[in-house]
Design an enzyme around this catalytic site. Structure first.
Site, PDB file in Angstrom:
ATOM      1  N   GLU A  50      17.292  -3.647 -47.653  1.00  0.00           N
ATOM      2  CA  GLU A  50      16.765  -2.707 -47.514  1.00  0.00           C
ATOM      3  C   GLU A  50      14.881  -2.893 -47.191  1.00  0.00           C
ATOM      4  OE1 GLU A  50      17.855  -0.218 -46.116  1.00  0.00           O
ATOM      5  OE2 GLU A  50      19.871   0.289 -46.929  1.00  0.00           O
ATOM      6  N   HIS A  60      14.533   4.118 -53.140  1.00  0.00           N
ATOM      7  CA  HIS A  60      15.833   4.475 -52.569  1.00  0.00           C
ATOM      8  C   HIS A  60      16.819   4.463 -53.656  1.00  0.00           C
ATOM      9  CE1 HIS A  60      19.234   4.222 -50.295  1.00  0.00           C
ATOM     10  NE2 HIS A  60      19.458   2.860 -50.199  1.00  0.00           N
ATOM     11  N   HIS A 105      21.416   5.891 -54.408  1.00  0.00           N
ATOM     12  CA  HIS A 105      22.687   6.419 -54.058  1.00  0.00           C
ATOM     13  C   HIS A 105      22.915   7.514 -54.940  1.00  0.00           C
ATOM     14  CE1 HIS A 105      23.456   2.385 -51.663  1.00  0.00           C
ATOM     15  NE2 HIS A 105      22.508   2.887 -51.308  1.00  0.00           N
ATOM     16  N   HIS A 147      24.681   7.860 -46.746  1.00  0.00           N
ATOM     17  CA  HIS A 147      24.085   6.640 -47.381  1.00  0.00           C
ATOM     18  C   HIS A 147      23.448   7.083 -48.710  1.00  0.00           C
ATOM     19  CE1 HIS A 147      21.618   2.627 -46.797  1.00  0.00           C
ATOM     20  NE2 HIS A 147      21.826   2.909 -48.037  1.00  0.00           N
TER      21      HIS A 147
END
Length: 212
Positions: A71, A89, A91, A151
């Site tokens: 990413e 980032h 999840h 996502h």
């Protein structure tokens, strides 16, 4: 604490708080034209500083033996278009639930203002692609947080601590919304109500000291 040490410390916290699972999620810290980022394929609670690669803002590997997170293009796109010095980032469960079912997270609590207001959901694109990076860049315009369809979430900050706290707040807001849906239809704060919160923040009540 060096940027690479910060990545290890906050990577462990992300795992401890259940914001990531397995080798998912990635973090980065920018210093000048260099970006320290978590590596690809390594669980965030198993990182050591030397595992974390350093790239330049053009995406060239400068230091480290492991490959940067897949990413990384998204991180670099965010740095190119914002004043952010850190990107997180994850999840997380409730963030992913909202990102899978909605096009935005409305401001049902005034703390959404700390992230810039309504949280946009960037359209779906394959992870690690320029398309996803572009979608996230647009979704973050004027915001500290965004969700990525099907996502997860991404937050930014002037420091990694600030970006991480934004991630925690984003997950809390998503959880409140999802749980509220189980009770009824969540009320969304109006622009006028949000403006009043901003005014109150700049003009808090003052409590005079009791006379001796």
């Amino acid at each position: 604490m060096s940027p690479r040490e910060q990545l290890c410390a906050y990577g462990r916290r992300a795992v401890e708080l259940g914001l990531v699972i397995g080798t998912s999620g990635n973090l980065s810290v920018r210093q000048g034209d260099l970006v320290a980022v978590t590596p690809s394929g390594v669980a965030l609670d198993r990182l050591t500083p030397e595992m974390c690669p350093v790239v330049d803002v053009e995406g060239h590997l400068v230091e480290g033996d492991l490959q940067p997170s897949s990413e990384t293009p998204m991180h670099l796109a965010v740095y190119a278009s914002t004043q952010a010095q850190a990107v997180v980032h994850t999840h997380s469960v409730f963030g992913t639930v909202v990102a899978t079912t909605m096009t935005e997270l409305p401001p049902i609590h005034y703390n959404a203002l700390l992230l810039g207001g309504t949280v946009r959901v960037a359209p779906y694109a394959t992870y690690g692609t320029p398309e996803l990076a572009g979608h996230v860049r647009e979704a973050l315009d004027g915001r500290q947080a965004a969700l990525m369809a099907n996502h997860g979430g991404v937050t930014i900050g002037a420091t990694l601590e600030q970006a991480f706290e934004a991630t925690r707040l984003l997950e809390w807001l998503c959880e409140v919304y999802v749980r509220a849906l189980g009770v009824g239809r969540p009320a969304v704060l109006t622009p006028e109500q949000l403006d009043a919160v901003v005014e109150r923040a700049f003009d808090p009540p003052v409590f005079p000291r009791r006379p001796a």
